[in-house]
Design a protein around this motif. Sequence first.
Motif, mmCIF file in Angstrom:
data_model
loop_
_atom_site.group_PDB
_atom_site.id
_atom_site.type_symbol
_atom_site.label_atom_id
_atom_site.label_comp_id
_atom_site.label_asym_id
_atom_site.label_seq_id
_atom_site.Cartn_x
_atom_site.Cartn_y
_atom_site.Cartn_z
ATOM 1 N N ASP A 191 0.829 -1.219 0.000
ATOM 2 C CA ASP A 191 0.000 0.000 0.000
ATOM 3 C C ASP A 191 0.857 1.260 0.000
ATOM 4 O O ASP A 191 1.784 1.399 0.788
ATOM 5 C CB ASP A 191 -0.925 0.000 1.214
ATOM 6 C CG ASP A 191 -1.875 -1.191 1.186
ATOM 7 O OD1 ASP A 191 -2.539 -1.386 0.162
ATOM 8 O OD2 ASP A 191 -1.939 -1.921 2.196
ATOM 9 N N GLY A 192 0.552 2.163 -0.897
ATOM 10 C CA GLY A 192 1.314 3.404 -0.993
ATOM 11 C C GLY A 192 2.644 3.222 -1.698
ATOM 12 O O GLY A 192 3.507 4.099 -1.682
ATOM 13 N N TYR A 252 -0.695 9.636 8.967
ATOM 14 C CA TYR A 252 -0.738 8.274 8.444
ATOM 15 C C TYR A 252 -1.976 7.538 8.974
ATOM 16 O O TYR A 252 -2.597 6.759 8.268
ATOM 17 C CB TYR A 252 0.542 7.534 8.849
ATOM 18 C CG TYR A 252 0.647 6.141 8.279
ATOM 19 C CD1 TYR A 252 1.074 5.937 6.964
ATOM 20 C CD2 TYR A 252 0.324 5.026 9.051
ATOM 21 C CE1 TYR A 252 1.175 4.666 6.436
ATOM 22 C CE2 TYR A 252 0.424 3.744 8.530
ATOM 23 C CZ TYR A 252 0.846 3.573 7.215
ATOM 24 O OH TYR A 252 0.939 2.306 6.700
ATOM 25 N N GLU A 257 9.393 1.153 0.867
ATOM 26 C CA GLU A 257 8.389 1.419 1.907
ATOM 27 C C GLU A 257 7.956 2.881 1.877
ATOM 28 O O GLU A 257 8.741 3.743 1.504
ATOM 29 C CB GLU A 257 8.989 1.150 3.294
ATOM 30 C CG GLU A 257 8.495 -0.075 4.005
ATOM 31 C CD GLU A 257 7.043 -0.051 4.447
ATOM 32 O OE1 GLU A 257 6.389 1.005 4.385
ATOM 33 O OE2 GLU A 257 6.549 -1.122 4.844
ATOM 34 N N ASP A 258 6.719 3.133 2.298
ATOM 35 C CA ASP A 258 6.265 4.518 2.467
ATOM 36 C C ASP A 258 6.124 4.887 3.945
ATOM 37 O O ASP A 258 5.983 6.050 4.288
ATOM 38 C CB ASP A 258 4.934 4.759 1.736
ATOM 39 C CG ASP A 258 3.814 3.914 2.312
ATOM 40 O OD1 ASP A 258 4.060 2.725 2.622
ATOM 41 O OD2 ASP A 258 2.695 4.431 2.462
#
Length: 191
Positions: A10-11, A39, A145-146
């Motif tokens: 996700d993201g 977030y 990664e976000d």
Amino acid sequence: MDKIILTDVDGVLLDWEEKFKTWIMRQGYKFNPTYDSHYGINERYGIPHGLGLQLVEKFNSSSDFESLPPWRDSVDYVKKLATEGWQFVAITTAGEHPWTHGLRWSNLINVFGEGVFKSLHVLPIHGDKSVELKKYKDSGLFWIEDKLSNAELGIKLGLQPLLMDAPYNKDYNGAIRRVKNWKEIYSIINS
Ligand SMILES: [Mg+2]
């Protein structure tokens, strides 16, 4: 070294937020733009404390969750990397509902095609990704990664994290390299 890219979903690969927004508004919640850089979904949608996890688990086991659209330019570059021999290991904290793994796997195959993903590891919501990442300790593999805390795990474990730019990580100015899209990731991998 194996041509493996460790990645969040996700993201990074799929746009969870857009679909979740539509779904959660159908449940009667309203997006609060004041918290756009947060977030957590509790602030973003005014969800009472303690209910957020339940709602995410519900969404992540719904048919909407199976058809999340691709994130930015992910499709072109992920497919390109796959044709160049890279395989992807996806590590996601989408939750433990029995349907979630199957829905996510079919979403990834539909968007990116067969043979791109070596495996998909679905951990509890807010789960600890080092459970999977430590299998690649000191490998120097890329880790996309976000979420900052997850990217930082990569440093600790001797990986090479790349932080996908997002409003909720914009204040970070540390050692982890920030990327805006997969075009950038592609050029870093090939540099
Ligand atoms: Mg993410």
